[in-house]
Design a protein around this motif. Structure first.
Motif: not given
Length: 702
Positions: A171, A176, A178-179, A189, A191, A620
């Motif tokens: 990113v 990073s 993605n969460c 969402s 990062t 996600k």
């Protein structure tokens, strides 16, 4: 006898490139197991030199398919590794007992297990990404929490909140993760950079898994994994290494299998990580292009469309039992014309006993189908199955006494035309209450009576088929809602062996979109075939040869039979965007609520797609909506195992229901066996007036 040989280091052939850290690299040796724990799979392939070799006397070169003789100084290119088996120890209170013996468990060892959360925290996001599997499927979305708040630029992660890790990517130049965090049923969402430090603990996981799934996704590097046996699928026998009636916890230690290429061999070698050798990573000072470059079908599929067609040599073909075509032998050359996505219909065999068979049927299938009756366990399922195209006509095969005088009590043999769902007022504990009901018309000879069935009603109904038309596969998918029960009435004459034509009945469950490669034999390109990318395990080496003809020869497809494991994987992975219907309403009473057992074969809307995620696999994941398909799988399997011993709530055999179902099934099968001409009209798959009469007679006898 095993000899460990320490020989002077051999000179190996290869092109050295300057490396400022070469002196340091030469001093770094480790066991093969330590190398696996330290290497990032994303940095593969890696070149290793054997520093301390090993030799097994009496072995030709391999033992049980694995390499067991490696000379000191030999150079190998590691292209991948995976867990080959598990060493299990019985543990108490999440600790190994000093008296506990270690047993070896294959990945296909039966049983379903729950993962016990690791109590040791991870100290950074980078450590999590290095040790924990993160991938595109549900299994690859681990969940963690922090005991402290994490302040981000535009978002604060509260302590204790479950953080779902979806993918790792670059990113804006920063690696990073993605969460996703779920708050008030909303997915948020964000990062997290790999440099983020803190304490991160595993969240409790209420899903259940097979050992193979745990090995592939749930065992972190450099850590063991504690699991608890949730359910056994098979009875215990003397070959089972675990104690009889064992229901405790196991500590699993993985043994890896390394896939590697050797300097002067074309095939891929397999080396177990517990082999007593020492290795040194010399990737930075070796010409890696001097090795063959094995590619999986997934690797080929990731190439751009402009690179097709291509010629490849098979380095490692599929096993004999899973080989779809004879020309896919190791050493043969194939032409790969193009890659694409193709649609298949996932179908399961309708049968009362286990195991069932499963198929993927291509849309180009030229056979024809006739409808077969569906079976419905509840009034709720009748409501789901009704459509505007035709009125659903069913006959009851199980009695039901309504607790409310306002609602109808069902007897075996009653026939109904399903109308619609509505609400009705009933007297409940002295008070009036609105409940959901299913409006139907009871068929009484030439007259009809309007009745109301409670939606929580646990009865059993069989569909009455009036449609005798023969359908093509594409027509069924277009005109009807899946799942849908059929029988092949005219087989596909264009394929040599039509495996689905012999099935007494099939349930079309859903349409599946999957990845395929179009290939042909390079030596005899008379016809081309589609091969599945994800279910065919083989590796190839690209050759610098020109393709004779860019356009592929006549394309042929075949019905693909898949295993039960592959079937459940497809149900989990392919339908994450489909919502299953809500659960049936419960009976409004203070007494214990009736359970909804997984029904018998042929029931519509039993194996629904998993509860959907808030996004598909390319986006996600919303962890709060993760499906518990595994529990469905356990219930379904256990139902098959114990179906013949099923009792009603009073302890008596449900003989009326069983005799009715068997009568319907036997007549269908008898008529099917009497079939002589494929083109003639059939009546074997209809619940006709004679069968309905038999149901009434059966009811009187019981």
């Amino acid at each position: 006898m095993r000899l460990k040989v320490l020989l002077p280091q051999k000179l190996f052939t290869g092109f050295y490139m300057p490396n400022p850290h070469a002196a340091l690299l030469r001093t770094m040796t480790s066991t093969l197991e330590k190398f696996i724990h330290s290497v990032d799979p994303r940095t593969l392939p890696r070149v290793l030199q054997i520093q301390s070799g090993i030799y097994f006397e009496g072995s030709i070169y391999e033992m049980f398919g694995h390499e067991c003789s490696l000379s000191t100084g030999e150079v190998i290119k590691v292209i991948g590794f995976k867990i080959n088996k598990l060493i299990a120890s019985v543990c108490d209170n999440n600790e190994v007992s000093q008296f506990s013996a270690k047993v070896e468990l294959p990945l296909n060892f039966p049983g379903l297990y729950k993962v016990v959360a690791d109590k040791t925290p991870y100290v950074s996001i980078e450590e999590i990404t290095r040790k924990v599997s993160i991938g595109p499927t549900r299994f690859g979305h681990p969940c963690f929490y922090s005991p402290e708040d994490i302040q981000l630029a535009k978002f604060t992660i509260k302590h204790g909140e479950h953080i779902t890790f979806n993918s790792v990517e670059d990113v804006s130049g920063t690696m990073s993760v993605n969460c996703v965090v779920v708050r008030n049923n909303q997915c948020h969402s964000f990062t997290l950079p790999l440099s983020q430090e803190g304490k991160f603990y595993e969240c409790e996981d209420d899903q259940i898994y097979t050992l193979k799934e745990i090995a592939e996704w749930k065992i972190p590097k450099c850590r063991n994994r504690i699991v608890k046996l949730s359910s056994t699928i098979h009875m215990w026998d003397f070959s089972n290494p675990l104690p009889e009636n064992f229901d405790g916890c196991l500590i699993l230690t993985p043994v890896y299998e390394v896939q590697a290429v050797m300097k002067f061999r074309k095939d891929i070698v397999h080396i177990l990580s517990d082999l007593d050798v020492e290795v040194k990573d010399i990737t930075d000072c070796y010409d890696i292009s001097s090795f063959l470059q094995p590619l999986s079908l997934e690797d080929i599929f990731e190439r751009t469309s402009k690179e097709f067609p291509m010629v490849a040599e098979i380095l490692e073909g599929p096993s004999e039992s899973k080989k779809p075509f004879k020309f896919l032998d190791t050493g043969n050359e194939i032409v790969i014309y193009r890659k694409y996505q193709a649609t298949r219909v996932l179908a399961s065999e309708i049968r009362s006993d286990s195991p069932k068979r499963y198929f993927l049927i291509p849309m180009s299938y030229k056979g024809r189908f006739k409808r077969r009756p569906r079976e419905f366990p509840t009034a709720y399922d009748l409501d789901i199955a009704r459509s505007e195209k035709e009125q659903l006509h069913v006959v009851a095969t199980k009695a039901f006494d309504s607790p409310h005088k306002e609602l109808f009590s069902v007897s075996v043999g009653d026939q109904f035309l399903v109308q619609q769902c509505q609400t009705s007022e009933v007297l409940y504990e002295g008070r009036k209450k609105l409940i959901d009901v299913l409006a139907c018309e009871q068929i009484l000879g030439d007259t009809y009576k309007k009745v109301l069935l409670p939606m929580y009603m646990e009865g059993r109904f069989v569909e009455v088929i009036h449609d005798k038309k023969q359908y093509q596969l594409s027509e069924i998918c277009k005109e009807f809602r899946l799942p849908f029960n059929v029988k092949v009435s005219v087989r596909d004459l264009s394929i040599e062996e039509d495996v689905v034509a012999a099935m007494p009945g099939l349930q079309f469950e859903e349409e599946i979109t999957d990845s395929y490669l179009l290939i042909s034999s390079a030596s005899n390109p008379v016809e081309s075939w589609e091969i599945p990318v994800c279910r065919l395990n083989m590796s190839v080496h690209l050759l610098s040869k020109d393709v004779q003809t860019v356009e592929p020869p006549v394309t042929k497809t075949k019905v693909e039979e898949i295993s039960e494991e592959q079937y459940y994987m497809l149900r989990r992975y392919e339908n994450q965007t489909l919502r299953s219907p809500p659960r049936p309403p419960k009976k409004p009473t203070l007494s214990p609520k009736p359970g909804f057992a997984v029904p018998k074969q042929g029931v519509t809307y039993v194996l629904q797609a998993p509860k959907n995620f808030c996004v598909d696999t390319t986006k996600k994941l919303c962890s709060s909506q993760a499906a518990d398909v595994s529990e469905l799988q356990v219930s379904y399997r256990n139902d098959l195992v114990h179906r013949d011993n099923k009792k009603d709530m009073t302890g008596n055999d449900t003989s009326v229901e069983n005799s009715v179902i068997k009568g319907l099934t036997n007549q269908a099968l008898d008529n099917c066996e009497a079939e002589e001409d494929e083109e003639e009209e059939h009546s074997y798959d209809y619940v006709d007036e004679d069968i309905i009469e038999n149901i009434s007679i059966s009811r009187l006898h019981h």
